[in-house]
Design a protein around this motif. Structure first.
Motif, PDB file in Angstrom:
ATOM      1  N   THR A 149       0.825  -1.358   0.178  1.00 50.99           N
ATOM      2  CA  THR A 149       0.241   0.083  -0.019  1.00 50.99           C
ATOM      3  C   THR A 149       0.887   1.387   0.039  1.00 50.99           C
ATOM      4  O   THR A 149       2.307   0.987   0.383  1.00 50.99           O
ATOM      5  CB  THR A 149      -0.956  -0.148   1.271  1.00 50.99           C
ATOM      6  N   HIS A 181      -5.946  -6.207  -0.284  1.00 53.63           N
ATOM      7  CA  HIS A 181      -5.918  -4.887  -0.243  1.00 53.63           C
ATOM      8  C   HIS A 181      -4.572  -4.010  -0.697  1.00 53.63           C
ATOM      9  O   HIS A 181      -4.590  -2.995  -0.347  1.00 53.63           O
ATOM     10  CB  HIS A 181      -6.483  -4.132   1.099  1.00 53.63           C
ATOM     11  N   GLU A 223      -2.322  -2.293  -2.924  1.00 51.57           N
ATOM     12  CA  GLU A 223      -2.737  -1.272  -4.025  1.00 51.57           C
ATOM     13  C   GLU A 223      -1.638  -1.319  -5.213  1.00 51.57           C
ATOM     14  O   GLU A 223      -1.977  -0.599  -6.246  1.00 51.57           O
ATOM     15  CB  GLU A 223      -2.590   0.348  -3.398  1.00 51.57           C
TER      16      GLU A 223
END
Lengths: 280, 88, 260
Positions: free
Chosen positions: A119, A154, A156
């Protein structure tokens, strides 16, 4: 005449030097391009450090750390970092590397190389930590891509994009472990060719090659087998797109006789030479 | 001999040793380095996944493994007499 | 750093406890179950710590046998998580753990043997430091000898036990005769751990020698330590003690009390 080697790693095949081979290497001084050791095993003094310093008189040495936890969110372990700094001052390694992983949370250390979601939050955190380490050591750190047994929904960005961004932000280099990428491609469906194209070629300073084992359908990064044909193939693809770099054979369990390791390094060497020949 | 004289004599003999054995010690040292080198113990830090076959998959982590309760030391402790008697 | 640190804390607990990673962690494995991946991490965690303990406590492992040692380390690992990225720091609490470990209660000496093994382990990896420079001593006026504070080398440790632990340790070293018998009533042990030419050794000190060295290690100046020992052990030979300790690389730097 033995003299300290101070230049960068030579662009040849090297081997991970482990305890069962110390004596043979120092007694016979076989033709090895360079060697790599795990940094933490030489923290402190006594027999380990004095052995490494003797090895260092004959071969370029790369220090490969496993315990810094670059992506941990607990404070950087200052004692660990200064132990690494002292080791660097003593050994003056040709390269120094760590893994793109974490190892500490909830008041505990997990002595392993653990994955995390790629992320923006993680990116700025890891970049800051790499800068801290590079500042302390006063030199460039190579960061190794991870073999992982799971990924995070999750995330990115891909690991390749994450590493590329890290080199931009911190000036760190990349240690490209081809077998780790192969493990991730098989386990997690990572697009290996896209990874190889995503990382900046000029930042890649070293390759790793190793063998794996399989447990319940999961490829496990056990470093206990020869390099498999698929990993050699992936390495050849990397050589074409990234170029020749110092290449290490890693073997950490069921360690074979030294000539077997040297044979694997020679196979890497052949491919490096073909790569050079093509470039001319 | 009072304590002061004992200390003076002892340090005095250390100093004597320092004077006579300088070069001889350096040679011994070299030989020992060669001889003792092989005792290297393998460092435990490495970057591979653990290979040990005892997969702990699905194993309970509570202290209720039946094996824990039947465990009896079975090693070289058998060669140490009185080891079990003393506790009784 | 809330998201990343929460993710990591959940992951760490799941690894240590051998649990599946919670669905909120968004962990994905396309080819096998997440539980399979977590089993690999759990196995790594336990396996690495077990192997580390086996490396630090080889005599303990031989004494109790591999199966028993595995049960012992399994419970140790559950009680003591690692606190360092360097595995060589793991296992410090083993002697205390064994003292309270019910299945090993019959082996009354085992805890002290483990303490000696940990001292040897630390000695092996201890920092290098110069040993006592005798020529430097010659610059000290004789009337100040009693004020000498002698420091011991970082690889020096002493483990005292009512059991013959040094004999037990030595009987389990590579190359020792495996056909040994040790009588626990053969006496106590003042085991001195030292490192010479990078080799860790375990030797025995006399009661007087051990008392003296303990005093020196706690920072007492030479005069005070020596007088204290001579009161209890009039036969204590300082001359021999100093020469032996110097020879074994136990003595390091010195300072003079009350002087900078």
């Amino acid at each position: 005449m033995a003299r300290p080697v101070t230049h960068a790693l030579p662009c040849t095949g090297g081997i991970g030097l482990r305890a069962p081979h110390y004596r043979q290497v120092l007694d016979r001084l076989p033709r090895l391009g360079w060697v790599e050791v795990h940094s933490e095993n030489f923290f402190g003094g006594g027999a380990p450090l004095s052995t490494l310093l003797r090895v260092r008189e004959h071969y370029p040495v790369s220090l490969h750390g496993v315990g810094m936890g670059l992506a941990s969110t607990t404070p950087l372990d200052k004692a660990h970092l200064s132990a690494l700094h002292r080791l660097c001052d003593a050994v003056k390694p040709a390269a120094i590397s760590e893994h793109l992983s974490w190892n500490s949370a909830a008041g505990m250390v997990i002595n392993d190389l653990l994955p995390f979601p790629y992320t923006q939050e993680a990116l700025s955190h890891v970049a800051t930590r790499i800068e801290q380490v590079q500042e302390e050591l006063g030199r460039q750190l190579l960061v190794e891509n991870l073999s992982s047994y799971l990924s995070f929904a999750h995330s990115e960005m891909t690991e390749g994009a994450f590493l590329a961004e890290l080199t931009q932000r911190t000036g760190c280099g990349i240690l490209f472990d081809v077998e780790n990428l192969y493990v991730n491609a098989c386990n997690l469906g990572v697009d290996a060719k896209a990874f190889i194209k995503a990382i900046p070629a000029e930042a890649v300073k070293e390759y790793h090659l190793a063998g794996y084992s399989v447990r319940d359908g999961c490829l496990v990064d056990t470093h206990d087998h020869p390099v498999c044909p698929e990993v050699w193939e992936m390495y050849e693809f990397a050589l074409q797109h990234i170029g020749p770099r110092p290449t290490l054979i890693e073997w950490d369990s069921d360690i074979p006789p030294l000539p077997v390791l040297m044979g694997e390094a020679a196979k890497a060497q052949q491919r490096l030479e073909i790569c050079y020949a093509c470039a001319e | 001999m009072d304590n002061r004289r004992i200390i003076t004599a002892a340090i005095g003999s250390l100093l004597m040793l320092g004077l006579v054995s300088g070069n001889a010690m350096a040679d011994d040292k070299k030989m020992d380095m060669e001889k003792c080198f092989g005792v290297a113990k393998a460092g435990k830090n490495d970057c591979s996944s653990n290979k040990s076959a005892h997969s702990c998959a699905g194993q309970s982590t509570k202290n209720n493994d039946p094996m824990d309760f039947v465990a009896v030391p079975k090693g070289t402790c058998e060669k140490i007499a009185g080891g079990t008697l003393k506790s009784m | 750093m809330p998201a990343l640190s929460n993710d990591q804390a959940d992951f760490a607990r799941a690894i240590v406890l051998g649990l599946d990673l919670s669905p909120q962690a968004h962990a994905v494995c396309p080819k096998y179950r997440v539980a399979t991946a977590m089993a690999v991490y759990h196995n790594n965690y336990r396996g690495n710590l077990h192997d580390t303990l086996a490396s630090a406590y080889p005599v303990t492992e031989q004494l109790v046998g591999k199966d028993f040692f595995r049960v012992l380390t399994k419970q140790f690992i559950e009680q003591y998580p690692s606190r360092s990225g360097n595995l060589h720091h793991y296992g410090a609490e083993m002697a205390d753990f064994i003292a309270d470990f019910e299945p090993a209660q019959s082996l009354v000496y085992l805890s002290d043997v483990a303490a000696l093994e940990w001292a040897c382990h630390r000695a092996y990896f201890a920092e290098d430091e110069a040993t006592l420079d005798v020529s430097g001593l010659s610059k000290v006026p004789a009337e100040n000898y009693a004020d000498l504070v002698i420091h011991t080398h970082p690889a020096c440790h002493m483990v005292r036990s009512i059991y013959p632990i040094a004999a037990i340790w030595n009987a389990h070293q590579p190359g020792a005769n495996s056909d040994f018998h040790i009588d626990l009533d053969s006496g106590s042990s003042n085991a001195l751990v030292s490192r010479k030419e990078n080799t860790v050794m375990v030797t025995e000190l006399t009661e007087a020698g051990a008392t003296w060295l303990q005093s020196i290690r706690s920072g007492a100046p030479l005069g005070e330590a020596t007088s204290g020992v001579l009161e209890r052990y009039p036969d204590f030979n300082l001359n021999t003690a100093l020469l032996n300790l110097l020879e074994q690389g136990v003595l390091a730097d010195f300072t003079l009390e009350n002087m900078p």
